[in-house]
Design an enzyme around this catalytic site. Structure first.
Site, mmCIF file in Angstrom:
data_model
loop_
_atom_site.group_PDB
_atom_site.id
_atom_site.type_symbol
_atom_site.label_atom_id
_atom_site.label_comp_id
_atom_site.label_asym_id
_atom_site.label_seq_id
_atom_site.Cartn_x
_atom_site.Cartn_y
_atom_site.Cartn_z
ATOM 1 N N SER A 6 0.826 -1.204 0.000
ATOM 2 C CA SER A 6 0.000 0.000 0.000
ATOM 3 C C SER A 6 0.863 1.258 0.000
ATOM 4 C CB SER A 6 -0.952 -0.032 1.191
ATOM 5 O OG SER A 6 -1.873 1.023 1.139
ATOM 6 N N ASP A 65 -2.542 6.517 -3.050
ATOM 7 C CA ASP A 65 -1.409 5.810 -2.467
ATOM 8 C C ASP A 65 -0.947 4.733 -3.438
ATOM 9 O OD1 ASP A 65 -3.619 4.166 -2.239
ATOM 10 O OD2 ASP A 65 -3.058 3.390 -0.270
ATOM 11 N N ASP A 112 -1.379 1.487 -3.830
ATOM 12 C CA ASP A 112 -2.229 0.448 -4.410
ATOM 13 C C ASP A 112 -3.609 0.940 -4.803
ATOM 14 O OD1 ASP A 112 -3.119 0.721 -1.778
ATOM 15 O OD2 ASP A 112 -3.591 -1.409 -1.556
ATOM 16 N N ASP A 158 -6.153 2.239 -3.089
ATOM 17 C CA ASP A 158 -7.361 2.149 -2.273
ATOM 18 C C ASP A 158 -7.614 3.460 -1.527
ATOM 19 O OD1 ASP A 158 -5.336 1.872 -0.385
ATOM 20 O OD2 ASP A 158 -6.148 0.053 0.527
#
Length: 475
Positions: free
Chosen positions: A110, A253, A255, A257
């Site tokens: 992440s 960010d 990834d 999400d």
């Protein structure tokens, strides 16, 4: 063994998220899935001797170490009897989308630095709950072995990113009732050299926006900025907005999400305001008698205010457990209850699209609200924004429990006019819509203080003094 934090397994690849651990987690996921499927089959068909092999989709982000960690997970899955289907380098929301009707594993750290990696687990589009994570931890600790040679799974691949993006576009079109709901908008998207590069710009362009990107090449070194989007790391993005002729910008960010929104002047829009306006819109769109917004203890009272004015109610659940809160409210609410929206700061679940955190859908829906309102200020106009602050008070891990027990008594005495909740730390809501939350960090040696008030300095100072005294007396 404690492997899982608030968002999967995460840490340095040199000492925590190693290939050895990834192999073991892959085996554990396959074993857990086979056992669960066998039990389900036995319940539905008493004559069934065996269950078919489970299928697990496997995705990864663009980090330098993700290929190796994914390969280890794949080996673990197959050797323990699961069929593995690779979906390649994708945003986490796309992997979650692909896990509907089956299990999923996403290799990503992440917003962590490039030295780290991580493993997130999904079942039918929803992150594993705490009970399932504990079962995986137990299986890893037991050092489970491979299945017999003739029960190993197969490998293969499947495409998901194109279908996922198409479905996001279609969802936004239906939501706003227009084929190009973003027509005329100019948007900057800072992808942070992460996985949003493969989703957000494409979706917003298809919806009619003019999109300019920053850091939109996937690079596991994150050369453009650090993977975590903060006011400090987003300096170039904010300066570009302030100097240009753009309506607003979104940043993600590593990834995709999480989402951060900034207005056309290069000012970050408070994450609680973004959450509030999305929640209120979903509540207004709901036909349910009891539309519910699930959020976390660290979010603002402005969310409760706007949701209540829109005809819904707000319920809170511990950090990192939005899906558990959604399940709880569906069970407790009965007929007429609908989860309209679920979110914590920067991370949103859009239940009518899917049960996972999805920054790409958030970008599409928020952009549509801006298009309707004319600008970001029009979107945030209904929100009463009060000063908000977070402070960390140092506290050794072994003193946290004793300190929090003291604070459960002392903070209500300090604020006798407030409504007190001790379910997730100590949260006190005051008559003037101010509030304060005190909770122990699950990962660092701190007790965290969150507060919102027109008189923020006085509220924070009083609370921090009380926390400091409780910590000192607990050591």
């Amino acid at each position: 063994m404690n492997l899982f934090g608030t968002a999967g397994i995460r840490g340095p690849v040199s000492e925590r998220v190693t290939p050895e651990l990834a192999l073991s987690v892959g085996r554990a996921v396959a074993t857990h899935a086979r056992d669960a499927d066998a039990n389900a089959t036995a319940r539905s068909d008493a004559d069934a001797a065996t269950a078919s092999r489970p299928t697990v989709v496997l995705g990864q982000d663009g980090r330098e170490t993700s290929d190796g960690i994914a390969a280890a997970v794949e080996a673990g899955l197959e050797s323990a009897g699961a069929d593995c289907r690779r979906v390649g380098v994708v945003p986490t929301p796309a992997l979650a989308y692909a896990s509907r009707g089956r299990r999923g594993v996403m290799i990503t750290a992440s917003h962590n630095p490039p030295t780290d990696n991580g493993i997130k687990l999904f079942d039918d589009g929803v992150e594993y709950d705490r009970a399932a994570e504990r079962q995986i931890e137990s299986l890893v600790a037991d050092h489970q072995h491979s299945a017999p040679w003739d029960e190993w799974g197969s490998t293969g691949s499947t495409d998901v990113i194109g279908v996922y993006c198409d479905d996001v576009v279609e969802y936004a079109r239906k939501f706003f009732g227009a084929s190009t709901p973003l027509d005329g908008l100019s948007i900057i998207v800072d992808c942070g050299n992460g996985m949003a590069s493969l989703g957000t710009p494409q979706v917003l362009r298809e919806l009619g926006a003019r999109v300019v990107t920053l850091n939109a090449n996937v690079d596991g070194h994150f050369p453009g900025r650090e993977s975590k989007p903060t006011r400090e790391s987003l300096g170039d993005f904010l300066a570009f907005l302030a100097d240009g002729e753009f309506d607003f910008g979104v940043a993600h960010d590593g990834d995709a999400d999480r989402i951060v929104v900034a207005d056309g002047d290069g000012e970050v829009v408070d994450e609680n305001t973004v959450l509030a306006v999305l929640a209120a819109r979903y509540v207004r769109e709901s036909d349910a008698a009891d539309p519910v917004v699930v959020t976390t203890p660290d979010t603002s009272a402005r969310i409760d205010e706007l949701v209540r004015e829109s005809g819904g109610r707000t319920e809170r659940v511990r950090l990192g457990a939005l899906h558990e809160g959604m399940a709880r409210e569906r069970t407790a609410g009965g007929r007429g209850t609908e989860i309209a929206f679920a979110a914590e700061p920067w991370k949103h679940i859009h239940p009518n699209f899917g049960g996972w955190i999805d920054g790409i859908v958030s970008a599409a829906v928020f952009s549509g609200l801006v298009a309707e309102a004319g600008d970001v200020e029009g979107v945030r106009a209904p929100v009463t924004e009060r000063p908000y602050r977070q402070v960390n008070v140092e506290c050794p891990d072994d003193a946290k429990d004793a300190a929090m027990r003291r604070l459960e008594t002392e903070l209500p005495e300090l604020f006798p006019e407030g409504d007190v909740s001790t379910e997730y730390g100590v949260r006190i809501e005051l008559p003037d819509a101010a509030w304060v939350l005190v909770r122990p960090s699950g990962t660092e040696p701190y007790v965290r203080v969150y507060a919102e008030s027109e008189d923020i300095d006085a509220l924070v100072d009083e609370t921090v003094d009380a926390v400091g005294s409780a910590v000192a007396e607990s050591q």
